[in-house]
Design an enzyme around this catalytic site. Structure first.
Site, PDB file in Angstrom:
ATOM      1  N   TYR A   1      -2.011   0.340  10.254  1.00  0.00           N
ATOM      2  CA  TYR A   1      -2.125  -0.459   8.874  1.00  0.00           C
ATOM      3  C   TYR A   1      -0.974  -0.333   7.874  1.00  0.00           C
ATOM      4  CZ  TYR A   1      -3.700  -1.135   4.337  1.00  0.00           C
ATOM      5  OH  TYR A   1      -3.952  -1.597   2.775  1.00  0.00           O
TER       6      TYR A   1
ATOM      7  N   LYS B   1       1.996  -3.567   6.492  1.00  0.00           N
ATOM      8  CA  LYS B   1       2.285  -3.444   5.130  1.00  0.00           C
ATOM      9  C   LYS B   1       3.759  -3.284   5.075  1.00  0.00           C
ATOM     10  CE  LYS B   1      -1.766  -4.345   3.464  1.00  0.00           C
ATOM     11  NZ  LYS B   1      -1.860  -5.393   2.601  1.00  0.00           N
TER      12      LYS B   1
ATOM     13  N   SER C   1       0.856  -1.274  -0.020  1.00  0.00           N
ATOM     14  CA  SER C   1       0.001  -0.079   0.184  1.00  0.00           C
ATOM     15  C   SER C   1       0.836   1.242   0.015  1.00  0.00           C
ATOM     16  CB  SER C   1      -0.937   0.163   1.363  1.00  0.00           C
ATOM     17  OG  SER C   1      -1.478   1.153   1.559  1.00  0.00           O
TER      18      SER C   1
END
Ligand code: UDP
Length: 328
Positions: free
Chosen positions: A142, A146, A118
């Site tokens: 988040y 990643k 991402s």
């Protein structure tokens, strides 16, 4: 064996589009999913199914007995706000789950992994458009998960000969232009589905997070990339790492910045609905503008976004949401 791919998270929003693209390119596909956010309507009869959870190592080794030359890993929790409130959930699923996947892949002789990363790994951009050499400094948990996974991949490549493509998506949007994906995301958190819910009348209004950013109209600017373009890049990346025996780290974006207001106005025009909206405070951790360059993906994969114009993003999404507001 040569052309069999295990798609982990293949019943999800992006995963189902990847499955479709792989099937169209002649790959044998098996979906692995726990259906926590994936939808059974997103399954294709041509693809096999293994129900399982990436948090259970045994589920993965059982699935990989099928003999796959590659896997695509899209199984992750992805709500940025929730990741800040419940990091343990994100660490366990996204990071520990991936450790299981990589160990199972090594144990089962699966050498190629395409991973959904991402643009959240970059954090607040220092320059635009963001390229792959931009420093990484995620602003939310988040994005941190990643980045940790990218680092695991780097080491498994070095130590275990696993080849990977880490694909850093910008803002995934849109639906299959031919309407072959049937399942809507449950409880969507992103801009375009929220606008669509307001257009369909199942949400009262869009709340616009901030109108005083240093952008042309004061609202946040993002790089929206059509999910079918993303899917196409996965197929190309998979072929590349397997054929060239080299790993890849690539941005995938449309290279076009679109503001919240432009997205909203386009949606009003295309849907013919008023779509109520209201300005509210900025959302914590939101950069004013995040736009990427995909020059590397174009050069290495011969890939270019083809469906990612704002009209196409809105029209293909509206086709999915239009029916929601109807009582028939
Ligand atoms: N946004 C908004 N209202 C919403 C959801 C999003 O104004 O209800 C804005 C958000 O501040 C950002 C853009 O829309 O500028 C895209 O947000 P999204 O959550 O879809 O993706 P992100 O870029 O945060 O990954």
């Amino acid at each position: 064996m040569k052309n069999n791919v295990l798609v982990i998270g293949g019943a999800g929003y992006i995963g189902s589009h990847v499955v479709l693209a792989l099937l169209k390119s002649g790959y044998g596909v098996t979906v692995f999913d726990n259906f926590s956010t994936g939808r059974r309507e997103n399954l294709f009869p041509e693809a096999g199914l293994m129900e399982g959870d990436i948090r259970r190592y045994g589920d993965l080794t059982a699935a990989m007995k099928g003999g796959f030359h590659a896997l695509v890993h899209l199984a992750a929790f992805k709500a940025v706000g929730e990741s800040m409130l419940d990091p343990g959930k994100y660490a366990e699923n996204n990071i520990s789950g991936t450790v299981n996947i990589l160990n199972a892949a090594v144990a089962s002789g699966v050498h190629n992994v395409v991973f959904s990363s991402s643009a959240a790994v970059y954090g607040e951009p220092h320059y635009l458009p963001v390229d792959e050499d931009h420093p990484v400094n995620p602003e939310n948990f988040y994005g941190f998960t990643k980045l940790e996974i990218e680092r695991l991949l780097f080491w498994y490549d070095k130590l275990k000969g696993l080849r990977y493509a880490a694909l850093r998506y910008f803002n995934a949007s849109g639906y299959d232009p031919e309407g072959r994906i049937k399942g809507l995301e449950q409880n969507p958190q992103n801009l375009l589905p929220i606008i669509m819910e307001a257009a369909a009348g199942i949400r009262e209004k869009l709340m616009i997070f901030g109108n005083d950013y240093a952008t042309e109209d004061g609202t946040g600017v993002r790089d929206y990339i059509h999910v079918s373009d993303l899917a196409d890049a996965h197929v190309r990346a998979l072929a590349h790492i397997a054929a060239k025996d080299e790993s890849l780290l690539l941005n995938l974006g449309s290279e076009t910045g679109t503001s919240v207001l432009v997205m909203l106005e386009t949606a009003r025009r295309i849907t013919g609905r008023p779509i109520p909206a209201e300005f509210t405070a900025r959302r914590a951790g939101d950069p004013a503008k995040l736009v990427g360059t995909s020059a590397r993906a174009e050069k290495v994969l011969g890939w270019k976004a083809r469906h990612s114009g704002v009209e196409s993003l809105v029209a293909t999404t509206w086709r999915m949401y239009e029916r929601l507001g109807r009582s028939d």
